[in-house]
Write a protein that holds these residues in place. Sequence first.
Motif, PDB file in Angstrom:
ATOM      1  N   PHE A  61       0.805  -1.217   0.000  1.00  0.00           N
ATOM      2  CA  PHE A  61       0.000   0.000   0.000  1.00  0.00           C
ATOM      3  C   PHE A  61       0.848   1.281   0.000  1.00  0.00           C
ATOM      4  N   GLN A  62       2.173   1.134   0.059  1.00  0.00           N
ATOM      5  CA  GLN A  62       3.038   2.307   0.000  1.00  0.00           C
ATOM      6  C   GLN A  62       2.861   3.003  -1.342  1.00  0.00           C
ATOM      7  N   ARG A 101      13.058  -0.016  -3.032  1.00  0.00           N
ATOM      8  CA  ARG A 101      13.130   1.221  -2.253  1.00  0.00           C
ATOM      9  C   ARG A 101      12.309   1.091  -0.970  1.00  0.00           C
ATOM     10  N   ILE A 102      11.112   0.552  -1.097  1.00  0.00           N
ATOM     11  CA  ILE A 102      10.239   0.382   0.078  1.00  0.00           C
ATOM     12  C   ILE A 102      10.919  -0.517   1.111  1.00  0.00           C
ATOM     13  N   GLY A 147      13.862  -1.145   6.286  1.00  0.00           N
ATOM     14  CA  GLY A 147      14.943  -1.636   7.146  1.00  0.00           C
ATOM     15  C   GLY A 147      15.272  -0.659   8.258  1.00  0.00           C
ATOM     16  N   GLY A 148      15.306   0.630   7.935  1.00  0.00           N
ATOM     17  CA  GLY A 148      15.564   1.646   8.953  1.00  0.00           C
ATOM     18  C   GLY A 148      14.433   1.762   9.955  1.00  0.00           C
ATOM     19  N   MET A 206      13.118   7.607   1.002  1.00  0.00           N
ATOM     20  CA  MET A 206      11.699   7.674   0.641  1.00  0.00           C
ATOM     21  C   MET A 206      11.229   9.060   0.213  1.00  0.00           C
ATOM     22  N   TYR A 207      11.744  10.096   0.830  1.00  0.00           N
ATOM     23  CA  TYR A 207      11.090  11.389   0.686  1.00  0.00           C
ATOM     24  C   TYR A 207      11.954  12.478   0.044  1.00  0.00           C
ATOM     25  N   ALA A 208      13.157  12.124  -0.392  1.00  0.00           N
ATOM     26  CA  ALA A 208      13.987  13.116  -1.091  1.00  0.00           C
ATOM     27  C   ALA A 208      13.336  13.460  -2.416  1.00  0.00           C
TER      28      ALA A 208
END
Length: 118
Positions: free
Chosen positions: A56-57, A64-65, A70-71, A108-110
């Motif tokens: 659902f990402q 990438r997800i 992992g973090g 994810m958000y860059a």
Amino acid sequence: MDDMTIIRSILLFALAAVAEIGGAWLIWQGVREHKGLLWIGAGIAALGAYGFVATFQPDPNFGRILAAYGGIFVAGSLVWAMVVDRFRPDRWDLIGAAICLIGVAVIMYAPRATVAAA
């Protein structure tokens, strides 16, 4: 990526962390603490649910997800340990988790250039 999409993504990561970390913890309890097959079965179900949450990402790239998750897993595991097992992380645990979360934000958000379809 707009603010609502980022918020949705973060909530999905949190849900995934609860499902995966909780599932692994339930299996641990079932096996290591001899709580039995119901705990193990619940853990397996939670781990299966985790597999669906990632779909659902908003980003379409599985790699990438999973890399970003992992973090989340690292930081979430420490939070779980603190809340559930009363674990006290030291400053190095916290610094490491913060570094992981910075990595998540970058992955994810860059801002990325969009590629136009040919």
